[in-house]
Design a protein around this motif. Structure first.
Motif, PDB file in Angstrom:
ATOM      1  N   GLY A  20      42.200 -33.322 110.598  1.00 18.53           N
ATOM      2  CA  GLY A  20      41.607 -34.311 110.241  1.00 18.53           C
ATOM      3  C   GLY A  20      42.265 -35.653 110.409  1.00 18.53           C
ATOM      4  O   GLY A  20      41.398 -36.804 110.814  1.00 18.53           O
ATOM      5  N   ASN A  21      43.523 -36.036 110.628  1.00 20.30           N
ATOM      6  CA  ASN A  21      44.114 -37.185 110.689  1.00 20.30           C
ATOM      7  C   ASN A  21      43.636 -37.628 112.177  1.00 20.30           C
ATOM      8  O   ASN A  21      43.662 -38.774 112.477  1.00 20.30           O
ATOM      9  CB  ASN A  21      45.543 -37.292 110.642  1.00 20.30           C
ATOM     10  CG  ASN A  21      45.755 -37.083 109.094  1.00 20.30           C
ATOM     11  OD1 ASN A  21      45.111 -37.268 108.028  1.00 20.30           O
ATOM     12  ND2 ASN A  21      47.015 -36.736 108.616  1.00 20.30           N
ATOM     13  N   ARG A  22      43.906 -36.689 113.105  1.00 16.69           N
ATOM     14  CA  ARG A  22      43.608 -37.045 114.272  1.00 16.69           C
ATOM     15  C   ARG A  22      42.060 -37.430 114.693  1.00 16.69           C
ATOM     16  O   ARG A  22      41.816 -38.119 115.604  1.00 16.69           O
ATOM     17  CB  ARG A  22      43.724 -35.654 115.602  1.00 16.69           C
ATOM     18  CG  ARG A  22      45.280 -35.677 116.016  1.00 16.69           C
ATOM     19  CD  ARG A  22      45.692 -34.770 116.926  1.00 16.69           C
ATOM     20  NE  ARG A  22      47.064 -34.384 116.945  1.00 16.69           N
ATOM     21  CZ  ARG A  22      47.549 -33.184 116.935  1.00 16.69           C
ATOM     22  NH1 ARG A  22      46.786 -32.253 117.287  1.00 16.69           N
ATOM     23  NH2 ARG A  22      48.793 -33.064 116.912  1.00 16.69           N
ATOM     24  N   ARG A  23      41.115 -36.434 114.085  1.00 23.94           N
ATOM     25  CA  ARG A  23      39.886 -36.937 114.247  1.00 23.94           C
ATOM     26  C   ARG A  23      39.484 -38.324 113.542  1.00 23.94           C
ATOM     27  O   ARG A  23      38.705 -38.979 114.361  1.00 23.94           O
ATOM     28  CB  ARG A  23      39.014 -35.876 113.474  1.00 23.94           C
ATOM     29  CG  ARG A  23      37.537 -36.056 113.492  1.00 23.94           C
ATOM     30  CD  ARG A  23      36.677 -34.990 112.835  1.00 23.94           C
ATOM     31  NE  ARG A  23      37.155 -33.987 113.228  1.00 23.94           N
ATOM     32  CZ  ARG A  23      37.269 -32.606 112.408  1.00 23.94           C
ATOM     33  NH1 ARG A  23      36.939 -32.922 111.009  1.00 23.94           N
ATOM     34  NH2 ARG A  23      37.762 -31.344 112.685  1.00 23.94           N
ATOM     35  N   GLY A  24      40.085 -38.678 112.516  1.00 18.29           N
ATOM     36  CA  GLY A  24      39.999 -39.991 111.954  1.00 18.29           C
ATOM     37  C   GLY A  24      40.454 -41.068 112.988  1.00 18.29           C
ATOM     38  O   GLY A  24      39.679 -42.087 113.068  1.00 18.29           O
ATOM     39  N   ALA A  25      41.546 -41.029 113.588  1.00 16.22           N
ATOM     40  CA  ALA A  25      42.096 -41.903 114.668  1.00 16.22           C
ATOM     41  C   ALA A  25      41.327 -41.798 115.677  1.00 16.22           C
ATOM     42  O   ALA A  25      41.067 -42.929 116.333  1.00 16.22           O
ATOM     43  CB  ALA A  25      43.505 -41.280 114.830  1.00 16.22           C
ATOM     44  N   LEU A  26      40.821 -40.645 116.089  1.00 22.29           N
ATOM     45  CA  LEU A  26      40.028 -40.729 117.521  1.00 22.29           C
ATOM     46  C   LEU A  26      38.615 -41.558 116.926  1.00 22.29           C
ATOM     47  O   LEU A  26      38.112 -42.465 117.958  1.00 22.29           O
ATOM     48  CB  LEU A  26      39.625 -39.357 117.860  1.00 22.29           C
ATOM     49  CG  LEU A  26      40.717 -38.995 118.499  1.00 22.29           C
ATOM     50  CD1 LEU A  26      40.559 -37.323 119.070  1.00 22.29           C
ATOM     51  CD2 LEU A  26      41.136 -39.483 119.762  1.00 22.29           C
ATOM     52  N   ILE A  27      38.062 -41.293 115.870  1.00 23.72           N
ATOM     53  CA  ILE A  27      36.768 -42.151 115.748  1.00 23.72           C
ATOM     54  C   ILE A  27      36.886 -43.379 115.531  1.00 23.72           C
ATOM     55  O   ILE A  27      36.069 -44.407 115.933  1.00 23.72           O
ATOM     56  CB  ILE A  27      36.173 -41.485 114.202  1.00 23.72           C
ATOM     57  CG1 ILE A  27      35.635 -40.158 114.507  1.00 23.72           C
ATOM     58  CG2 ILE A  27      35.336 -42.420 113.613  1.00 23.72           C
ATOM     59  CD1 ILE A  27      35.392 -39.140 113.106  1.00 23.72           C
ATOM     60  N   GLY A  28      38.377 -43.931 114.940  1.00 22.66           N
ATOM     61  CA  GLY A  28      38.476 -45.200 114.728  1.00 22.66           C
ATOM     62  C   GLY A  28      38.744 -45.960 116.090  1.00 22.66           C
ATOM     63  O   GLY A  28      38.387 -46.997 116.415  1.00 22.66           O
TER      64      GLY A  28
END
Length: 70
Positions: A20-28
């Motif tokens: 989830g943290n990676r997904r949020g970082a990629l979206i950012g």
């Protein structure tokens, strides 16, 4: 026995949280790249409009950009 289960559950939770943290970082990162691209396009467009306006305000009538033949 309960402590062993709790440790296993914590490990499973941390693995899913990492995704989830990676997904949020990629979206950012994607949002930042899109904003940068839109900003560059807007800056280029405004610069071209400013140059055209400066040319017209100086009283010239031939302000069209002439593209060289390729």
């Amino acid at each position: 026995m309960m402590r062993a289960m709790a440790k296993g559950t914590e490990a499973a939770m941390s693995e899913s949280e990492d995704g989830g943290n990676r997904r949020g970082a990629l979206i950012g990162l994607l949002v930042a790249v899109v904003m940068l691209a839109v900003g560059l396009w807007l800056a280029h467009d405004l610069t071209a409009a400013s140059k055209m306006q400066d040319c017209l305000m100086s009283g010239r009538t031939n302000c069209n950009v002439i593209e060289p033949a390729r």
